[in-house]
Enzyme design. Structure first.
Site, mmCIF file in Angstrom:
data_model
loop_
_atom_site.group_PDB
_atom_site.id
_atom_site.type_symbol
_atom_site.label_atom_id
_atom_site.label_comp_id
_atom_site.label_asym_id
_atom_site.label_seq_id
_atom_site.Cartn_x
_atom_site.Cartn_y
_atom_site.Cartn_z
ATOM 1 N N PHE A 230 0.861 -1.195 0.000
ATOM 2 C CA PHE A 230 0.000 0.000 0.000
ATOM 3 C C PHE A 230 0.896 1.245 0.000
ATOM 4 O O PHE A 230 0.758 2.142 0.811
ATOM 5 C CB PHE A 230 -0.930 0.014 1.217
ATOM 6 C CG PHE A 230 -1.744 -1.242 1.386
ATOM 7 C CD1 PHE A 230 -2.930 -1.419 0.688
ATOM 8 C CD2 PHE A 230 -1.321 -2.239 2.249
ATOM 9 C CE1 PHE A 230 -3.683 -2.581 0.853
ATOM 10 C CE2 PHE A 230 -2.067 -3.396 2.415
ATOM 11 C CZ PHE A 230 -3.251 -3.576 1.723
ATOM 12 N N ASN A 278 -2.441 -5.601 -6.395
ATOM 13 C CA ASN A 278 -3.201 -5.684 -5.160
ATOM 14 C C ASN A 278 -2.330 -6.273 -4.057
ATOM 15 O O ASN A 278 -1.758 -7.349 -4.225
ATOM 16 C CB ASN A 278 -4.444 -6.555 -5.386
ATOM 17 C CG ASN A 278 -5.293 -6.695 -4.152
ATOM 18 O OD1 ASN A 278 -4.952 -7.439 -3.230
ATOM 19 N ND2 ASN A 278 -6.417 -5.999 -4.125
ATOM 20 N N ALA A 279 -2.225 -5.576 -2.935
ATOM 21 C CA ALA A 279 -1.328 -6.002 -1.858
ATOM 22 C C ALA A 279 -1.724 -7.349 -1.275
ATOM 23 O O ALA A 279 -0.852 -8.166 -0.929
ATOM 24 C CB ALA A 279 -1.293 -4.941 -0.760
ATOM 25 N N ASP A 299 0.751 -0.872 5.400
ATOM 26 C CA ASP A 299 0.132 0.422 5.715
ATOM 27 C C ASP A 299 -1.115 0.624 4.856
ATOM 28 O O ASP A 299 -1.128 1.462 3.948
ATOM 29 C CB ASP A 299 1.144 1.553 5.478
ATOM 30 C CG ASP A 299 0.589 2.918 5.871
ATOM 31 O OD1 ASP A 299 -0.348 2.967 6.684
ATOM 32 O OD2 ASP A 299 1.091 3.932 5.347
ATOM 33 N N CYS A 339 -5.006 3.196 10.172
ATOM 34 C CA CYS A 339 -5.513 4.554 10.324
ATOM 35 C C CYS A 339 -7.015 4.546 10.574
ATOM 36 O O CYS A 339 -7.686 5.557 10.389
ATOM 37 C CB CYS A 339 -5.172 5.402 9.096
ATOM 38 S SG CYS A 339 -5.895 4.784 7.567
#
Length: 395
Positions: A230, A278-279, A299, A339
């Site tokens: 990300f 895509n992670a 992240d 987050c």
């Protein structure tokens, strides 16, 4: 900011009055026992308890479930909330960033934590990115932009009012210039690395300035082969490149991935490779194929926008961290972040430890970090402590 001779009165419940007096800056509409007599959007109102005793002054929203945003605990007879008052609050917010004056990329106003409810302002060189998430600030943003340009010398102020939080407030989304002309592309530094942002076209307010200190700290601890998931514009990736032999940055958004490549090239980081992918898929492929790294950064964007989606978000966080831990060599470093404001620090740590147990990897928690000094936390308002960044060593 026009102000009538007497302010409309919002009478709140005893429970609501106690919450405001204890330091909570918001009050939901359900706690109002008498609505203020005003049709003005974002009006300043006098807040009183059921007995008529003054509680303070607040922005009143006509549509938002959060009806009141407290501005001051002083009554209208004690303090006049007008343009001079608001300008002083802005000046105080800027003065608090004096210890960071060497930075050309930082947050200048952090909403409720700076006692400016619903106002967020980021600086990138000579450009400012302004976001309003309350009706009271939304109707005043033209004036705020002019005042901030005067106070900071900024050439451009961009309105980035396209966040989903505005839907909750009943506010329309928009992106436009509030001050300045032409393009709004600016450069700023994170340590020795130079980044470029397009304040009118990039995501959010331009970049993720709340992670800058964590980017720099990761550079101090990282080593070997690194994987940055990300990556967005490459904040972690370029920081890691200072101490790592190679960095693979993964970013799903094609435009952001291209910006990360440009930033790597701009800084001469030839050992940084950016993959547009895509992670989740990349991590699954690496963990199953046996590909290993010395440093992994996870992240993701906020996975829990609302409390009702927390369980689903925790499963996603667990999968990401489980596979990241499996991809690390012994003594490797995991930097894992969230987050999501609805996810508490304790719950995030519990998830990390659960993922480590499922991966059968003992770990050391080296540091529990959050946002930088320019993103302060307001005591008593857990929502302002949204960012979690754990530095974990795999044994």
């Amino acid at each position: 900011m026009a102000r009538p001779t007497s302010l409309p009165i919002a009478r709140v419940s005893l429970k609501g009055a106690k919450a405001l007096r204890r330091g909570h800056p918001w009050l939901y509409r359900t706690e109002l026992v008498e609505l203020p007599d005003t049709q003005e959007r974002g009006a300043v109102v006098s807040v009183v308890d059921p007995q008529g005793n003054p509680v303070g002054q607040a922005f009143y929203a006509q549509r938002s479930p959060l009806a009141l945003r407290l501005l001051t605990r002083k009554s209208p007879t004690e303090e006049k909330v007008d343009e001079a008052w608001l300008r002083h609050r802005l000046e105080l917010s800027l003065a608090r960033r004096a210890p960071l004056k060497q930075r050309d990329g930082l947050r200048l106003v952090h909403g409720e934590a700076d006692l400016l409810p619903g106002l967020f302002v980021d600086r990138y060189g000579s450009g400012l990115s302004l976001q309003t998430l309350s009706e009271g600030m939304d109707v005043r943003k033209e004036w705020v932009a002019r005042t901030l340009a005067e106070l900071t010398g900024a050439t451009h102020v961009v309105c980035r009012d396209d966040a989903s939080g505005r839907d909750f407030e009943g506010l329309t989304r928009e992106v436009r210039l509030l001050h300045g002309e032409g393009e709004a592309r600016f450069s700023y530094h994170e340590g020795e690395n130079l980044f470029e942002v397009d304040l009118l076209g990039d995501m959010k307010t331009g970049a993720f300035l709340d992670q800058v200190d964590n980017h720099l700290r990761a550079a101090e601890l990282a080593r070997g082969e690194a994987l940055d998931l990300f990556s967005y514009h490459g904040g972690f990736a370029l920081a890691l490149s200072r101490s790592c032999d190679s960095v693979l940055a993964v970013e799903q958004d094609a435009k952001a991935a291209e910006r990360a490549r440009a930033n790597a090239e701009r800084n001469g980081r030839t050992h940084v490779t950016v993959e547009n992918a895509n992670a989740f898929d990349v991590l699954r492929r690496f963990s199953e194929s046996g590909r290993r790294f010395d440093t992994v950064v996870v992240d993701p964007p906020g996975l829990a926008k609302r409390r009702e989606g927390l369980a689903t978000a925790l499963r996603a966080y667990h999968e990401l961290n489980l596979r990241a831990l499996k991809c690390l060599r012994p003594e490797g470093l995991l930097v894992t972040c969230s987050c999501s404001g609805k996810l508490s620090r304790d719950a995030f740590e519990e998830m990390v430890l659960s993922a480590a147990a499922d991966a059968k990897r003992p770990v050391q928690i080296l540091e529990r970090r959050g946002a930088g000094l320019d993103h302060p936390v307001l005591g008593g308002l857990t929502e302002t402590e949204y960012l979690k960044a754990f530095f974990v060593r795999v044994l």
